[in-house]
Design an enzyme around this catalytic site. Sequence first.
Site, short mmCIF file in Angstrom:
data_model
loop_
_atom_site.label_atom_id
_atom_site.label_comp_id
_atom_site.label_asym_id
_atom_site.label_seq_id
_atom_site.Cartn_x
_atom_site.Cartn_y
_atom_site.Cartn_z
N MET A 30 87.12 50.34 57.27
CA MET A 30 86.74 49.62 58.49
C MET A 30 87.56 48.36 58.65
O MET A 30 88.42 48.29 59.50
CB MET A 30 85.25 49.31 58.47
CG MET A 30 84.38 50.55 58.62
SD MET A 30 82.65 50.15 58.82
CE MET A 30 82.00 51.76 59.20
N CYS A 31 87.35 47.35 57.82
CA CYS A 31 88.11 46.10 57.89
C CYS A 31 88.15 45.49 56.50
O CYS A 31 87.43 45.92 55.59
CB CYS A 31 87.46 45.09 58.86
SG CYS A 31 87.25 45.69 60.55
N ARG A 32 88.99 44.48 56.34
CA ARG A 32 89.05 43.66 55.12
C ARG A 32 89.09 42.21 55.55
O ARG A 32 89.72 41.89 56.57
CB ARG A 32 90.28 43.98 54.28
CG ARG A 32 90.45 45.44 53.84
CD ARG A 32 89.58 45.80 52.64
NE ARG A 32 88.22 46.14 53.03
CZ ARG A 32 87.25 46.45 52.17
NH1 ARG A 32 87.50 46.41 50.86
NH2 ARG A 32 86.05 46.77 52.60
N ASN A 67 82.74 43.05 58.58
CA ASN A 67 83.21 44.38 58.20
C ASN A 67 82.01 45.30 58.22
O ASN A 67 80.98 45.00 57.61
CB ASN A 67 83.84 44.36 56.80
CG ASN A 67 84.21 45.75 56.31
OD1 ASN A 67 84.62 46.60 57.10
ND2 ASN A 67 84.05 45.99 55.03
#
Length: 279
Positions: A1-3, A115
């Site tokens: 998804m994201c960092r 996130n």
Amino acid sequence: MCRWLAYSGTPILLDNILYKPAHSLIDQSLHSRLGVETTNGDGFGIGWYTPDGSTGTPAVVRDVGPAWNNRNLREIAQHIRSPLFFAHIRASTGTAVQQTNCHPFRHGRWMWMHNGAIAGFHTLRRELCLAVEPSLYPDIEGSTDSEVMFFLALTFGLDEDPPGAVARMAGLVERTGHAHGIAAPLQMTVAVTDGSVTWAFRYASGGTARSLYYSTKVDSLRALHPDLTFLQEVSDETRLVVSEPLGDLPGAWNEVPEHHYGVVRPGADALLPFAPAPV
């Protein structure tokens, strides 16, 4: 998804954190080890406060391209020094790849990044947006669940009680999701700051929450690694909270337990349980 990562402590060049570690956030944009996606190339953002706090509000720079080859990001990172900054690399969960959807999000002195995802957000979006304080609603610029979560937290008292506001936001998301038959509506790691204190949350309605780590106290790391020059140059109050460790230095990283949140502030760090609350 994201960092993402959140830094707080001795004013430092962004380059030292964003690029120099062995598994830096820039490396993670191509080679994430713990994320849902290996590649996080749907935009990036950085937000920072000035060392003297003179501006009161953070500066935010965001772009839709991948972080790993952005020359402007490299240029900024080599020249900006900050005591508190956020950095985020995005992997979209379905909303558009556009600048207004890149994190961190800003409102006044506050910054927020996330996130995870709200399951079924396309279905829940209207109801959640209607719960946002009308005077705040015009300031929502993008189309992400992350930004709506931020404005719900602002609506529910972020200025007065950040943990309580985030808990009430999570409670509303879960209640709304359950009403639509969604068993596990919320997955999140969230960082939020007012420029002096940072709060970081790890929570999931079901299953395993996304990864989140915090750095060991600097004085303990100095004892473990007396040869590292970097540790001699930063204060005992310096902390990092990250989606995944920036390297393999023994003893440097600690996992945030699921359903907990951390508070990072001078002399008073804390790790506490977290649970959604009714609105």
